[in-house]
Design a protein around this motif. Sequence first.
Motif, mmCIF file in Angstrom:
data_model
loop_
_atom_site.group_PDB
_atom_site.id
_atom_site.type_symbol
_atom_site.label_atom_id
_atom_site.label_comp_id
_atom_site.label_asym_id
_atom_site.label_seq_id
_atom_site.Cartn_x
_atom_site.Cartn_y
_atom_site.Cartn_z
ATOM 1 N N THR A 114 0.826 -1.206 0.000
ATOM 2 C CA THR A 114 0.000 0.000 0.000
ATOM 3 C C THR A 114 0.859 1.255 0.000
ATOM 4 N N ILE A 115 0.308 2.328 -0.520
ATOM 5 C CA ILE A 115 1.054 3.576 -0.561
ATOM 6 C C ILE A 115 1.332 4.085 0.844
ATOM 7 N N GLY A 116 0.362 3.975 1.743
ATOM 8 C CA GLY A 116 0.574 4.437 3.112
ATOM 9 C C GLY A 116 1.612 3.617 3.842
ATOM 10 N N GLY A 117 1.567 2.301 3.663
ATOM 11 C CA GLY A 117 2.556 1.450 4.302
ATOM 12 C C GLY A 117 3.963 1.779 3.842
ATOM 13 N N ALA A 118 4.125 2.010 2.534
ATOM 14 C CA ALA A 118 5.442 2.343 2.000
ATOM 15 C C ALA A 118 5.935 3.683 2.531
ATOM 16 N N LEU A 119 5.035 4.654 2.649
ATOM 17 C CA LEU A 119 5.441 5.980 3.105
ATOM 18 C C LEU A 119 5.803 5.975 4.588
ATOM 19 N N VAL A 120 5.036 5.269 5.405
ATOM 20 C CA VAL A 120 5.346 5.208 6.834
ATOM 21 C C VAL A 120 6.608 4.389 7.081
ATOM 22 N N HIS A 121 6.840 3.375 6.265
ATOM 23 C CA HIS A 121 8.073 2.581 6.384
ATOM 24 C C HIS A 121 9.302 3.476 6.161
ATOM 25 N N ALA A 122 9.182 4.428 5.237
ATOM 26 C CA ALA A 122 10.193 5.477 5.037
ATOM 27 C C ALA A 122 11.588 4.941 4.731
ATOM 28 N N ASP A 123 11.638 3.897 3.915
ATOM 29 C CA ASP A 123 12.945 3.434 3.431
ATOM 30 C C ASP A 123 13.484 4.480 2.452
ATOM 31 N N PRO A 124 14.711 4.977 2.653
ATOM 32 C CA PRO A 124 15.231 6.001 1.751
ATOM 33 C C PRO A 124 15.353 5.538 0.307
ATOM 34 N N ALA A 125 15.385 4.204 0.085
ATOM 35 C CA ALA A 125 15.440 3.664 -1.272
ATOM 36 C C ALA A 125 14.057 3.375 -1.836
ATOM 37 N N GLY A 126 13.001 3.597 -1.051
ATOM 38 C CA GLY A 126 11.648 3.362 -1.521
ATOM 39 C C GLY A 126 11.251 4.339 -2.611
ATOM 40 N N ASP A 127 10.346 3.918 -3.477
ATOM 41 C CA ASP A 127 10.028 4.723 -4.658
ATOM 42 C C ASP A 127 8.929 5.753 -4.461
ATOM 43 N N MET A 128 8.115 5.670 -3.412
ATOM 44 C CA MET A 128 7.000 6.596 -3.270
ATOM 45 C C MET A 128 7.315 7.881 -2.507
ATOM 46 N N PRO A 129 8.259 7.886 -1.556
ATOM 47 C CA PRO A 129 8.493 9.135 -0.811
ATOM 48 C C PRO A 129 8.920 10.328 -1.673
ATOM 49 N N ALA A 130 9.874 10.154 -2.581
ATOM 50 C CA ALA A 130 10.350 11.289 -3.379
ATOM 51 C C ALA A 130 9.254 11.918 -4.239
ATOM 52 N N PRO A 131 8.402 11.136 -4.915
ATOM 53 C CA PRO A 131 7.324 11.755 -5.688
ATOM 54 C C PRO A 131 6.343 12.556 -4.834
ATOM 55 N N VAL A 132 5.938 12.032 -3.662
ATOM 56 C CA VAL A 132 4.993 12.799 -2.850
ATOM 57 C C VAL A 132 5.653 14.062 -2.299
ATOM 58 N N LEU A 133 6.967 14.003 -2.063
ATOM 59 C CA LEU A 133 7.680 15.209 -1.641
ATOM 60 C C LEU A 133 7.729 16.228 -2.772
ATOM 61 N N ALA A 134 8.044 15.775 -3.979
ATOM 62 C CA ALA A 134 8.101 16.683 -5.122
ATOM 63 C C ALA A 134 6.760 17.356 -5.371
#
Length: 292
Positions: A114-134
């Motif tokens: 899930t998108i929320g699970g990936a974002l809360v996991h906050a792995d710096p190599a994960g693919d979803m954090p950078a796009p939501v930050l941008a």
Amino acid sequence: MIPSAFDYAAPTTVEEALSLLAGADASGDDVKLLAGGQSLIPVMKLRMADPSLVVDLGRVAGLSGITDDGGSLTIGAMTPHHTVATDSLVMAHAPLLAQAAQTVADPQVRHRGTIGGALVHADPAGDMPAPVLALDATFNITGTNGTRSVAAADFFQGYFTTAVEEGEILTSITVPKYTGWGSHYEKFTRVAQQWSIVAVAAAIRVEGGTIAEARLGLTNMSSVPLRAASTEAALAGCELREDAIAAACAHAADGTEPASDLNGDAAYRRHLATVMARRAVLAAVGLHGLKG
């Protein structure tokens, strides 16, 4: 390996889930929230996480789905990556998120994760954090005292650390609309389905033959996702020429602190960031140049 023994709960409301979290906190029990399980289950098998209680959010009503709020989209935290990657609203108004979600792992993970699970996991190599930050997204976090909103710039706080506190749940992500913007997620890996060694998320608004506004997020260039601020500034007003864009993207690694590991040292990652930024921006504006 297999996980240690644990208790399991499957609430059907956010309030019930919060009550379970509060009860575990009061008793001193270690509790973990289960979203898609694509990050939690592997670390539990390795016993790097050893919770006494797992609270499964999969049956909680209202945590999944994508809605149009006029000037923004709201994405439920339990929305699978596959849905984000294929949803017509996301593709029309925040295509960068769809493009990034399409690169997450493999089809099985994209359907379960899930998108929320990936974002809360906050792995710096994960693919979803950078796009939501941008895209300057806002994170909606619910606790016993109500819901609070946290800007993406303040959400990621370190390795595997976010603004979600004990006893709280990320319930949704609000993303402003970027209708008509060009976008692209450029990811570098050595093998298929690998975590990003470096990736760049680019959203570009073109006006009158020049770049009017640029937003670039960097994946795996620090302990948290970063904005490539120097390149964003250099791209503003930039002509749609490959040489001009390349010159602006030469600053993509400014201010970054990438790690050195088996996939490459810090200098290598800084070089990759400039290459990935150039490729991402060229693709976003429709200039698919050489891949060098």
